[in-house]
Scaffold this motif. Sequence first.
Motif, PDB file in Angstrom:
ATOM      1  N   LEU A  90       0.823  -1.203   0.000  1.00 60.30           N
ATOM      2  CA  LEU A  90       0.000   0.000   0.000  1.00 60.30           C
ATOM      3  C   LEU A  90       0.859   1.257   0.000  1.00 60.30           C
ATOM      4  O   LEU A  90       0.487   2.288  -0.569  1.00 60.30           O
ATOM      5  N   ASN A  91       2.016   1.159   0.637  1.00 61.47           N
ATOM      6  CA  ASN A  91       2.891   2.326   0.747  1.00 61.47           C
ATOM      7  C   ASN A  91       3.550   2.684  -0.585  1.00 61.47           C
ATOM      8  O   ASN A  91       3.968   3.822  -0.782  1.00 61.47           O
ATOM      9  N   SER A  93       2.394   3.224  -3.542  1.00 62.59           N
ATOM     10  CA  SER A  93       1.720   4.254  -4.340  1.00 62.59           C
ATOM     11  C   SER A  93       1.181   5.402  -3.498  1.00 62.59           C
ATOM     12  O   SER A  93       0.434   6.240  -3.996  1.00 62.59           O
ATOM     13  N   ARG A  94       1.548   5.455  -2.214  1.00 61.38           N
ATOM     14  CA  ARG A  94       0.962   6.455  -1.311  1.00 61.38           C
ATOM     15  C   ARG A  94       1.204   7.882  -1.792  1.00 61.38           C
ATOM     16  O   ARG A  94       0.276   8.701  -1.855  1.00 61.38           O
ATOM     17  N   GLU A  95       2.445   8.210  -2.141  1.00 59.93           N
ATOM     18  CA  GLU A  95       2.743   9.585  -2.548  1.00 59.93           C
ATOM     19  C   GLU A  95       2.103   9.917  -3.890  1.00 59.93           C
ATOM     20  O   GLU A  95       1.619  11.038  -4.103  1.00 59.93           O
ATOM     21  N   GLY A  98      -1.485  10.553  -3.425  1.00 60.52           N
ATOM     22  CA  GLY A  98      -1.690  11.827  -2.748  1.00 60.52           C
ATOM     23  C   GLY A  98      -1.955  12.960  -3.714  1.00 60.52           C
ATOM     24  O   GLY A  98      -2.606  13.960  -3.361  1.00 60.52           O
ATOM     25  N   SER A 103      -5.670   9.783   0.380  1.00 61.24           N
ATOM     26  CA  SER A 103      -4.751   9.620   1.506  1.00 61.24           C
ATOM     27  C   SER A 103      -4.688   8.147   1.874  1.00 61.24           C
ATOM     28  O   SER A 103      -5.727   7.525   2.129  1.00 61.24           O
ATOM     29  N   VAL A 104      -3.488   7.584   1.891  1.00 59.42           N
ATOM     30  CA  VAL A 104      -3.295   6.177   2.214  1.00 59.42           C
ATOM     31  C   VAL A 104      -2.537   6.074   3.540  1.00 59.42           C
ATOM     32  O   VAL A 104      -1.436   6.618   3.672  1.00 59.42           O
ATOM     33  N   ILE A 105      -3.129   5.382   4.499  1.00 62.96           N
ATOM     34  CA  ILE A 105      -2.486   5.132   5.798  1.00 62.96           C
ATOM     35  C   ILE A 105      -2.323   3.618   5.905  1.00 62.96           C
ATOM     36  O   ILE A 105      -3.213   2.902   6.376  1.00 62.96           O
ATOM     37  N   PRO A 106      -1.181   3.082   5.442  1.00 63.76           N
ATOM     38  CA  PRO A 106      -1.031   1.625   5.374  1.00 63.76           C
ATOM     39  C   PRO A 106      -0.828   0.957   6.728  1.00 63.76           C
ATOM     40  O   PRO A 106      -1.182  -0.203   6.925  1.00 63.76           O
TER      41      PRO A 106
END
Length: 405
Positions: A90-91, A93-95, A98, A103-106
Amino acid sequence: MRILHTSDWHLGQHFLGKNRYHEHRAFLTWLVDQVERHRADAMILAGDVFDTGTPPSYARELYNQFIVELQRTGAQLVVLGGNHDSVAMLNESRELLGCLNVSVIPGVLADPERQLLTLYRQNGDPGALLCAVPFIRGREVLESQAGQSSQDKQQALQQAIADHYRTLFELAEHHREQLGASLPIIATGHLTTVGASSSDSVREIYIGTLEAFPASAFPPADYIALGHIHRPQKVAGLEHVRYCGSPLPLSFDEVGQQKEVLLVEFVAGGLERVTPLPVPVFQPLARLSGCLDELGIAMAELAENGSETLPVWLEVTVTGDDYLSDLQPRVEALAEGLALEILQVRRQRPQSGNGLAAAGGETLSELTPDEVFERRLAREALSPERQQALSTLYRGVLARLEEQS
């Protein structure tokens, strides 16, 4: 302020060998339509985006395609990691996400302030503050201490989770004061709470006392959006603490549940109403039980009243014919020519006196995993040496799993 609360998509799940791509694709298309129809400002996906930490490529494609299609609505999306999700995946593609109002909080972040998010209305004004809590792994909030008993570790983890919620809620209150606005505070979570009713497809994510995190340990948020339990329900009868449940039935014991996502509306800084939005059935499932003669009649009725375009996926439990050695082909012959696909055939075993539950009314949920294993092992005609060897192997597997988690 309108928010859609959803969770437990489990993209990439195989249902007893069946690919669920078309069901998930239909659901995600329907979900984007709901965002438009109800003019939702934001959507919260409370964990278990994927079914495994290494989802197939088509599951990732579904996820990315949904985010692209959601752009036309202008709604903000918050994605929380669940116990099935990989933090690293999940992390990745987080940026990038964004930049697409996502907003992704893995997992638990080192800086708690990064888990405090502002949700905006479609006009760009702040609409709510979100304490974005994903599935919490023990190593993210605790350091192991020598000499702790298992009970001590469980209590320490429960306290650490409660402390994490309290820290985020206090940050949200402070931020609200700085803004000088009457904004609702929302919290999320991916865990089991006291009194929650689960299903066969739910993996227990904590052990011992942490299988049920007490509702009283949550902060006094205006709404708490939970994931992990697949049956939609209120927690402890509280209107503002909710599981929305999974959008698709993920095991046969979820057949008959009305799946839903929740439309949550806030007015004047507080919760106004929670409205369930029923999810259509994209693939019919059914369970039948009886002897072979009864099953033949029930299958014919089910096929006659079923979908005109899709075969019904069926679980069959045979009663009274357990002496037959060719049960599977006999059941499949009953469904020949009908719009049915038999995915699972089970025999109803007679209850014996040395079963897993005692005659005094003891239930499976009251037993520990070790007790369940030992009682099941005792039913086998094995030598004491063989029983001891299997017990040793079992505990070794448990130990390795605990180390990995």
